[in-house]
Design a protein around this motif. Structure first.
Motif, PDB file in Angstrom:
ATOM      1  N   ILE A   1      30.362  35.260  52.739  1.00 23.62           N
ATOM      2  CA  ILE A   1      30.306  34.485  51.498  1.00 23.62           C
ATOM      3  C   ILE A   1      31.330  33.368  51.536  1.00 23.62           C
ATOM      4  CG2 ILE A   1      30.744  34.567  49.006  1.00 23.62           C
ATOM      5  CD1 ILE A   1      29.655  37.425  49.053  1.00 23.62           C
ATOM      6  N   GLY A   2      32.549  33.685  51.965  1.00 23.70           N
ATOM      7  CA  GLY A   2      33.608  32.681  52.058  1.00 23.70           C
ATOM      8  C   GLY A   2      33.238  31.550  52.986  1.00 23.70           C
ATOM      9  N   SER A   3      32.616  31.882  54.118  1.00 20.86           N
ATOM     10  CA  SER A   3      32.197  30.867  55.076  1.00 20.86           C
ATOM     11  C   SER A   3      31.085  29.994  54.495  1.00 20.86           C
ATOM     12  CB  SER A   3      31.718  31.545  56.361  1.00 20.86           C
ATOM     13  OG  SER A   3      31.208  30.598  57.255  1.00 20.86           O
ATOM     14  N   GLU A   4      30.104  30.620  53.836  1.00 25.73           N
ATOM     15  CA  GLU A   4      28.983  29.857  53.259  1.00 25.73           C
ATOM     16  C   GLU A   4      29.442  28.941  52.130  1.00 25.73           C
ATOM     17  OE1 GLU A   4      26.025  32.700  52.102  1.00 25.73           O
ATOM     18  OE2 GLU A   4      25.545  33.236  54.168  1.00 25.73           O
ATOM     19  N   LEU A   5      30.384  29.418  51.310  1.00 26.77           N
ATOM     20  CA  LEU A   5      30.846  28.623  50.181  1.00 26.77           C
ATOM     21  C   LEU A   5      32.003  27.695  50.537  1.00 26.77           C
ATOM     22  CD1 LEU A   5      30.767  31.312  47.330  1.00 26.77           C
ATOM     23  CD2 LEU A   5      29.106  29.500  47.782  1.00 26.77           C
ATOM     24  N   GLY A   6      32.616  27.922  51.682  1.00 26.16           N
ATOM     25  CA  GLY A   6      33.753  27.100  52.084  1.00 26.16           C
ATOM     26  C   GLY A   6      34.992  27.377  51.250  1.00 26.16           C
ATOM     27  N   VAL A   7      35.213  28.651  50.915  1.00 29.37           N
ATOM     28  CA  VAL A   7      36.363  29.022  50.100  1.00 29.37           C
ATOM     29  C   VAL A   7      37.282  29.950  50.873  1.00 29.37           C
ATOM     30  CG1 VAL A   7      35.142  28.730  47.909  1.00 29.37           C
ATOM     31  CG2 VAL A   7      35.140  30.970  49.013  1.00 29.37           C
ATOM     32  N   ARG A   8      38.544  29.947  50.494  1.00 31.17           N
ATOM     33  CA  ARG A   8      39.534  30.794  51.160  1.00 31.17           C
ATOM     34  C   ARG A   8      39.617  32.169  50.504  1.00 31.17           C
ATOM     35  NH1 ARG A   8      44.711  30.854  53.817  1.00 31.17           N
ATOM     36  NH2 ARG A   8      44.900  33.066  54.234  1.00 31.17           N
ATOM     37  N   TYR A   9      39.403  32.226  49.173  1.00 30.55           N
ATOM     38  CA  TYR A   9      39.522  33.474  48.432  1.00 30.55           C
ATOM     39  C   TYR A   9      38.272  33.709  47.599  1.00 30.55           C
ATOM     40  CZ  TYR A   9      44.442  32.875  49.571  1.00 30.55           C
ATOM     41  OH  TYR A   9      45.617  32.698  50.237  1.00 30.55           O
ATOM     42  N   ALA A  10      37.999  34.980  47.336  1.00 35.35           N
ATOM     43  CA  ALA A  10      36.888  35.352  46.452  1.00 35.35           C
ATOM     44  C   ALA A  10      37.415  36.351  45.438  1.00 35.35           C
ATOM     45  CB  ALA A  10      35.743  35.961  47.255  1.00 35.35           C
ATOM     46  N   LEU A  11      36.964  36.206  44.200  1.00 42.06           N
ATOM     47  CA  LEU A  11      37.339  37.133  43.140  1.00 42.06           C
ATOM     48  C   LEU A  11      36.172  38.075  42.918  1.00 42.06           C
ATOM     49  CD1 LEU A  11      39.521  37.867  41.044  1.00 42.06           C
ATOM     50  CD2 LEU A  11      38.297  36.400  39.439  1.00 42.06           C
ATOM     51  N   ASP A  12      36.438  39.356  43.028  1.00 42.65           N
ATOM     52  CA  ASP A  12      35.412  40.384  42.885  1.00 42.65           C
ATOM     53  C   ASP A  12      35.824  41.286  41.730  1.00 42.65           C
ATOM     54  OD1 ASP A  12      33.284  42.094  43.420  1.00 42.65           O
ATOM     55  OD2 ASP A  12      34.399  43.218  44.940  1.00 42.65           O
ATOM     56  N   GLY A  13      34.851  41.854  41.049  1.00 41.55           N
ATOM     57  CA  GLY A  13      35.237  42.735  39.964  1.00 41.55           C
ATOM     58  C   GLY A  13      34.064  43.428  39.315  1.00 41.55           C
ATOM     59  N   SER A  14      34.398  44.200  38.288  1.00 40.17           N
ATOM     60  CA  SER A  14      33.372  44.922  37.538  1.00 40.17           C
ATOM     61  C   SER A  14      33.802  45.019  36.081  1.00 40.17           C
ATOM     62  CB  SER A  14      33.177  46.326  38.119  1.00 40.17           C
ATOM     63  OG  SER A  14      34.366  47.081  37.950  1.00 40.17           O
ATOM     64  N   VAL A  15      32.799  45.236  35.228  1.00 46.50           N
ATOM     65  CA  VAL A  15      33.040  45.400  33.799  1.00 46.50           C
ATOM     66  C   VAL A  15      32.344  46.687  33.376  1.00 46.50           C
ATOM     67  CG1 VAL A  15      32.698  44.413  31.508  1.00 46.50           C
ATOM     68  CG2 VAL A  15      33.085  42.904  33.459  1.00 46.50           C
ATOM     69  N   ARG A  16      33.094  47.539  32.668  1.00 45.23           N
ATOM     70  CA  ARG A  16      32.519  48.775  32.142  1.00 45.23           C
ATOM     71  C   ARG A  16      32.869  48.896  30.672  1.00 45.23           C
ATOM     72  NH1 ARG A  16      35.048  52.997  36.040  1.00 45.23           N
ATOM     73  NH2 ARG A  16      36.654  51.418  35.988  1.00 45.23           N
ATOM     74  N   ARG A  17      31.962  49.511  29.928  1.00 47.77           N
ATOM     75  CA  ARG A  17      32.175  49.675  28.498  1.00 47.77           C
ATOM     76  C   ARG A  17      32.148  51.150  28.142  1.00 47.77           C
ATOM     77  NH1 ARG A  17      28.060  47.918  23.723  1.00 47.77           N
ATOM     78  NH2 ARG A  17      29.323  48.730  22.048  1.00 47.77           N
ATOM     79  N   SER A  18      33.062  51.532  27.261  1.00 43.55           N
ATOM     80  CA  SER A  18      33.095  52.887  26.730  1.00 43.55           C
ATOM     81  C   SER A  18      33.443  52.784  25.252  1.00 43.55           C
ATOM     82  CB  SER A  18      34.139  53.728  27.467  1.00 43.55           C
ATOM     83  OG  SER A  18      34.213  55.022  26.887  1.00 43.55           O
ATOM     84  N   GLY A  19      32.461  53.064  24.405  1.00 41.77           N
ATOM     85  CA  GLY A  19      32.695  52.965  22.964  1.00 41.77           C
ATOM     86  C   GLY A  19      33.006  51.534  22.574  1.00 41.77           C
ATOM     87  N   ASP A  20      34.164  51.359  21.948  1.00 42.69           N
ATOM     88  CA  ASP A  20      34.554  50.004  21.533  1.00 42.69           C
ATOM     89  C   ASP A  20      35.603  49.402  22.470  1.00 42.69           C
ATOM     90  OD1 ASP A  20      36.655  51.627  20.832  1.00 42.69           O
ATOM     91  OD2 ASP A  20      37.015  50.667  18.890  1.00 42.69           O
ATOM     92  N   MET A  21      35.675  49.903  23.693  1.00 46.82           N
ATOM     93  CA  MET A  21      36.606  49.384  24.699  1.00 46.82           C
ATOM     94  C   MET A  21      35.825  48.855  25.896  1.00 46.82           C
ATOM     95  SD  MET A  21      39.721  49.734  23.616  1.00 46.82           S
ATOM     96  CE  MET A  21      40.733  49.589  25.075  1.00 46.82           C
ATOM     97  N   VAL A  22      36.415  47.863  26.556  1.00 52.42           N
ATOM     98  CA  VAL A  22      35.846  47.334  27.779  1.00 52.42           C
ATOM     99  C   VAL A  22      36.952  47.348  28.845  1.00 52.42           C
ATOM    100  CG1 VAL A  22      36.326  44.927  27.189  1.00 52.42           C
ATOM    101  CG2 VAL A  22      34.513  45.440  28.783  1.00 52.42           C
ATOM    102  N   ARG A  23      36.580  47.776  30.041  1.00 51.02           N
ATOM    103  CA  ARG A  23      37.520  47.796  31.168  1.00 51.02           C
ATOM    104  C   ARG A  23      37.019  46.820  32.226  1.00 51.02           C
ATOM    105  NH1 ARG A  23      39.716  53.209  33.555  1.00 51.02           N
ATOM    106  NH2 ARG A  23      41.241  52.722  31.958  1.00 51.02           N
ATOM    107  N   ILE A  24      37.919  45.936  32.632  1.00 55.67           N
ATOM    108  CA  ILE A  24      37.583  44.934  33.639  1.00 55.67           C
ATOM    109  C   ILE A  24      38.499  45.154  34.838  1.00 55.67           C
ATOM    110  CG2 ILE A  24      37.495  42.463  34.151  1.00 55.67           C
ATOM    111  CD1 ILE A  24      37.056  42.087  31.077  1.00 55.67           C
ATOM    112  N   ASP A  25      37.883  45.408  35.980  1.00 57.53           N
ATOM    113  CA  ASP A  25      38.621  45.523  37.236  1.00 57.53           C
ATOM    114  C   ASP A  25      38.387  44.240  38.019  1.00 57.53           C
ATOM    115  OD1 ASP A  25      39.672  48.223  37.113  1.00 57.53           O
ATOM    116  OD2 ASP A  25      37.590  48.882  37.238  1.00 57.53           O
ATOM    117  N   ALA A  26      39.460  43.651  38.526  1.00 59.86           N
ATOM    118  CA  ALA A  26      39.347  42.412  39.294  1.00 59.86           C
ATOM    119  C   ALA A  26      40.205  42.525  40.544  1.00 59.86           C
ATOM    120  CB  ALA A  26      39.815  41.228  38.451  1.00 59.86           C
ATOM    121  N   GLN A  27      39.693  41.946  41.626  1.00 56.72           N
ATOM    122  CA  GLN A  27      40.473  41.916  42.863  1.00 56.72           C
ATOM    123  C   GLN A  27      40.228  40.606  43.589  1.00 56.72           C
ATOM    124  OE1 GLN A  27      39.337  45.160  45.379  1.00 56.72           O
ATOM    125  NE2 GLN A  27      37.180  44.631  45.377  1.00 56.72           N
TER     126      GLN A  27
END
Length: 197
Positions: A6-32
């Protein structure tokens, strides 16, 4: 998917990856943040937020990620100071893109950096770091004789036109520096010193 591909195709040095999960009235976002060249992890964080105004959550998380990433891959001492100068994440993003182009120090990248810095200023006219950066770009154009002018019919006209353009670049740098010095940063002081030299 392989982040290196992906980095080679887009010509970028870094990529941000993550996920979003919801539980009730809370949201958890994991990013790397992943180095797209090596595939190794540079930074990771987890954000827990109450679910409410989704746009506010997005802005809050974006600001936290940008601040953390700037400290991880950019200039750690200045990132929070620069981000504090603008409330527009789009202006900050344009500034960062412009700064990345500016640091490559080529004529083509100089032109790109000016476009990004001008976008940042259009989004937030009081963003002093963007004004300091555009002053630095104009000053670099003057130092490296990067002109927008075409040769004229005689060598004398060409020289006179280049000199006039040189003076215009210096004047542009001074005007943007004047705005930047209303809320000065180290970049503004550096550009001011270079102009005096």
């Amino acid at each position: 998917t392989d982040v290196r591909k992906i980095g080679s195709e887009l010509g970028v040095r870094y990529a941000l990856d993550g996920s979003v999960r919801r539980s009730g009235d809370m949201v958890r976002i994991d990013a790397q943040l992943v180095d797209a060249q090596s595939g190794g992890h540079v930074w990771a964080a987890r954000f827990d937020q109450p679910l409410g105004d989704i746009f506010k959550i997005q802005d809050d998380i974006t600001q936290k990620i940008v601040t953390a990433l700037s400290a991880s891959i950019g200039e750690p001492d200045s990132a929070p100071l620069v981000l504090a100068q603008t409330s527009s994440m789009a202006a900050y993003d344009a500034y960062l893109r412009g700064w990345a182009s500016y640091r490559r120090n080529t004529f083509a990248d100089y032109q790109k950096s000016l476009e990004y810095f001008q976008t940042a200023i259009a989004l937030d006219p009081g963003f002093s770091q963007a004004h300091a950066a555009i002053a630095a770009a104009y000053l670099s154009a003057r130092i490296y004789s990067w002109t927008r002018t075409e040769p004229f019919s005689s060598p004398l006209q060409t020289v006179l036109n280049a000199r006039r353009h040189d003076e215009e670049l210096l004047e542009e740098a001074r005007q943007h520096l004047g705005v930047a010095l209303r809320h000065p940063t180290s970049l503004a002081y550096r550009v001011g010193a270079e102009i005096l030299i």
